[in-house]
Write a protein that holds these residues in place. Sequence first.
Motif, mmCIF file in Angstrom:
data_model
loop_
_atom_site.group_PDB
_atom_site.id
_atom_site.type_symbol
_atom_site.label_atom_id
_atom_site.label_comp_id
_atom_site.label_asym_id
_atom_site.label_seq_id
_atom_site.Cartn_x
_atom_site.Cartn_y
_atom_site.Cartn_z
ATOM 1 N N GLU A 180 31.206 17.737 53.989
ATOM 2 C CA GLU A 180 31.450 17.656 52.549
ATOM 3 C C GLU A 180 30.772 16.458 51.896
ATOM 4 O OE1 GLU A 180 33.724 19.661 50.314
ATOM 5 O OE2 GLU A 180 32.876 20.951 51.880
ATOM 6 N N GLY A 181 30.190 15.578 52.719
ATOM 7 C CA GLY A 181 29.632 14.341 52.186
ATOM 8 C C GLY A 181 28.540 14.545 51.167
ATOM 9 N N ARG A 182 27.573 15.393 51.473
ATOM 10 C CA ARG A 182 26.471 15.620 50.538
ATOM 11 C C ARG A 182 26.944 16.289 49.261
ATOM 12 N NH1 ARG A 182 21.927 13.319 49.399
ATOM 13 N NH2 ARG A 182 21.533 13.113 51.641
ATOM 14 N N ALA A 183 27.874 17.236 49.375
ATOM 15 C CA ALA A 183 28.400 17.902 48.177
ATOM 16 C C ALA A 183 29.138 16.904 47.293
ATOM 17 C CB ALA A 183 29.318 19.052 48.574
ATOM 18 N N LEU A 184 29.897 15.999 47.915
ATOM 19 C CA LEU A 184 30.600 14.958 47.147
ATOM 20 C C LEU A 184 29.599 14.069 46.428
ATOM 21 C CD1 LEU A 184 33.008 13.192 46.324
ATOM 22 C CD2 LEU A 184 32.886 12.105 48.585
ATOM 23 N N TRP A 185 28.555 13.667 47.134
ATOM 24 C CA TRP A 185 27.553 12.791 46.516
ATOM 25 C C TRP A 185 26.851 13.499 45.358
ATOM 26 C CZ3 TRP A 185 27.116 7.910 46.150
ATOM 27 C CH2 TRP A 185 25.920 7.315 45.740
ATOM 28 N N ASP A 186 26.588 14.790 45.504
ATOM 29 C CA ASP A 186 25.966 15.549 44.419
ATOM 30 C C ASP A 186 26.863 15.588 43.190
ATOM 31 O OD1 ASP A 186 23.767 16.047 45.991
ATOM 32 O OD2 ASP A 186 24.359 18.086 46.555
ATOM 33 N N ARG A 187 28.183 15.696 43.392
ATOM 34 C CA ARG A 187 29.119 15.678 42.254
ATOM 35 C C ARG A 187 29.058 14.325 41.538
ATOM 36 N NH1 ARG A 187 33.265 19.602 41.575
ATOM 37 N NH2 ARG A 187 32.739 21.395 42.888
ATOM 38 N N VAL A 188 29.059 13.259 42.317
ATOM 39 C CA VAL A 188 29.012 11.908 41.743
ATOM 40 C C VAL A 188 27.711 11.698 40.987
ATOM 41 C CG1 VAL A 188 28.872 9.461 42.383
ATOM 42 C CG2 VAL A 188 30.623 10.910 43.433
ATOM 43 N N GLN A 189 26.598 12.113 41.588
ATOM 44 C CA GLN A 189 25.303 11.998 40.913
ATOM 45 C C GLN A 189 25.277 12.825 39.636
ATOM 46 O OE1 GLN A 189 22.723 10.166 41.277
ATOM 47 N NE2 GLN A 189 22.429 9.570 43.390
ATOM 48 N N GLY A 190 25.945 13.980 39.654
ATOM 49 C CA GLY A 190 25.988 14.818 38.460
ATOM 50 C C GLY A 190 26.663 14.122 37.292
ATOM 51 N N LEU A 191 27.714 13.357 37.577
ATOM 52 C CA LEU A 191 28.396 12.606 36.520
ATOM 53 C C LEU A 191 27.486 11.512 35.955
ATOM 54 C CD1 LEU A 191 31.920 12.330 38.172
ATOM 55 C CD2 LEU A 191 31.320 13.687 36.146
ATOM 56 N N LYS A 192 26.673 10.935 36.805
ATOM 57 C CA LYS A 192 25.682 9.956 36.327
ATOM 58 C C LYS A 192 24.620 10.652 35.474
ATOM 59 C CE LYS A 192 21.997 6.911 37.986
ATOM 60 N NZ LYS A 192 21.303 6.364 39.182
ATOM 61 N N ASP A 193 24.144 11.801 35.937
ATOM 62 C CA ASP A 193 23.102 12.529 35.206
ATOM 63 C C ASP A 193 23.587 12.952 33.817
ATOM 64 O OD1 ASP A 193 21.489 12.259 37.416
ATOM 65 O OD2 ASP A 193 21.876 14.281 38.189
ATOM 66 N N ARG A 194 24.892 13.196 33.682
ATOM 67 C CA ARG A 194 25.451 13.584 32.380
ATOM 68 C C ARG A 194 25.709 12.379 31.476
ATOM 69 N NH1 ARG A 194 28.431 16.652 36.141
ATOM 70 N NH2 ARG A 194 27.826 18.855 36.157
ATOM 71 N N GLY A 195 25.427 11.186 31.966
ATOM 72 C CA GLY A 195 25.566 9.989 31.147
ATOM 73 C C GLY A 195 26.961 9.400 31.111
ATOM 74 N N LEU A 196 27.867 9.877 31.977
ATOM 75 C CA LEU A 196 29.232 9.350 31.982
ATOM 76 C C LEU A 196 29.326 8.025 32.722
ATOM 77 C CD1 LEU A 196 31.264 12.629 32.567
ATOM 78 C CD2 LEU A 196 30.835 11.416 30.413
ATOM 79 N N PHE A 197 28.415 7.802 33.654
ATOM 80 C CA PHE A 197 28.358 6.548 34.410
ATOM 81 C C PHE A 197 26.896 6.133 34.535
ATOM 82 C CE2 PHE A 197 32.160 8.766 35.712
ATOM 83 C CZ PHE A 197 33.129 7.772 35.648
ATOM 84 N N LYS A 198 26.654 4.837 34.337
ATOM 85 C CA LYS A 198 25.277 4.353 34.427
ATOM 86 C C LYS A 198 24.802 4.274 35.872
ATOM 87 C CE LYS A 198 25.662 1.436 30.285
ATOM 88 N NZ LYS A 198 25.632 0.031 29.789
ATOM 89 N N LYS A 199 25.730 3.950 36.781
ATOM 90 C CA LYS A 199 25.357 3.746 38.184
ATOM 91 C C LYS A 199 26.421 4.385 39.076
ATOM 92 C CE LYS A 199 23.586 -0.786 36.801
ATOM 93 N NZ LYS A 199 23.791 -2.250 36.896
ATOM 94 N N VAL A 200 26.014 4.732 40.299
ATOM 95 C CA VAL A 200 26.952 5.305 41.258
ATOM 96 C C VAL A 200 26.750 4.635 42.613
ATOM 97 C CG1 VAL A 200 27.181 7.526 40.101
ATOM 98 C CG2 VAL A 200 25.368 7.194 41.810
ATOM 99 N N GLY A 201 27.792 4.701 43.450
ATOM 100 C CA GLY A 201 27.705 4.081 44.766
ATOM 101 C C GLY A 201 28.936 4.396 45.584
ATOM 102 N N PHE A 202 29.232 3.533 46.541
ATOM 103 C CA PHE A 202 30.379 3.775 47.409
ATOM 104 C C PHE A 202 30.969 2.457 47.911
ATOM 105 C CE2 PHE A 202 26.519 4.165 50.037
ATOM 106 C CZ PHE A 202 26.763 3.247 51.053
ATOM 107 N N VAL A 203 32.216 2.551 48.369
ATOM 108 C CA VAL A 203 32.929 1.434 48.984
ATOM 109 C C VAL A 203 32.858 1.616 50.489
ATOM 110 C CG1 VAL A 203 35.156 0.259 49.202
ATOM 111 C CG2 VAL A 203 34.489 1.290 47.015
#
Length: 299
Positions: A121-144
């Motif tokens: 599920e890791g890649r699918a999760l990352w794609d969701r996070v990147q999608g939120l960045k692409d929509r302009g909701l977050f300027k940057k994405v990453g992980f803990v």
Amino acid sequence: MTIPSTRPGPASALALAVVTEPLRAAPAAPGAREENLRALLQTAADGGVRAVVSRPDGDQERLLGHAWPFPSPFEVTVLTVASTEGLDRVEARARRSLERMGLPRAGVLLVSSAADLAGSEGRALWDRVQGLKDRGLFKKVGFVAEVDDGPSLLARRLSPDVVRLPCSLLDQSASRSGELEALNGLGVELQVSSVFARGALFGGAATPEAWHGRELDLSRARRRLAEARVDPMQAALAYGLSLPGEPRLVVSVASAAEMRAILAAVHAPAPNVDWAELDLGRRTPGAEAPGARRITSAA
């Protein structure tokens, strides 16, 4: 070549993790809690702090939404919920975090655990996070991540903008392992958590759970600072400021008074201390850092 710092002052290196529960924050009526938080945030803003980190559990996000100074100078970091709640829930809750804080967008969205990026599920999760960045909701994405998660390897695969790692004066494994330097070399922005070693630097009646069994070592470290006439908070922040890559130092703050103390400490001259002598992990070869775990990433 050394790149000169672009930060206007040391307080701009701080990112506030605001404590809103009556854990350290004094119990107060709902209206008083918001007023106390408003005073804390205004003190931070006046002192040059420019970042706040939030979490999706509890009431923190709602309280922050009612307490921002106007205009707010803060870049906000949002954490995802665990991927075990489902990818739709992860995405919906990230959007909900913005709504609760009254923000049209935020600075950073972090996957709350590198372990969530492991497995099928890791890649699918990352794609969701990147999608939120692409929509302009977050300027940057990453992980803990923890040091043993291999964050630099994961960063090479995913190309995050930001990674958060624990590192403190008492547990310098993130620096000693070369992970901070490797992430910096990849152009990843760094956030450093556990700056105060979860309170272990300050003593008190109870030893933080992550440091159980190390009480004697902790006592020696605190005594060494006392003999050098160095305030533990000042030492912790000076060590954080010395780390490569100019990371944001995530500091837990419960009141305006604590905020003033942290601002005073971060502006104090760096003490003449051998940081390596206070690295308790270095003196226990083969031992895991407190709270560390190991994962393998298939992302």
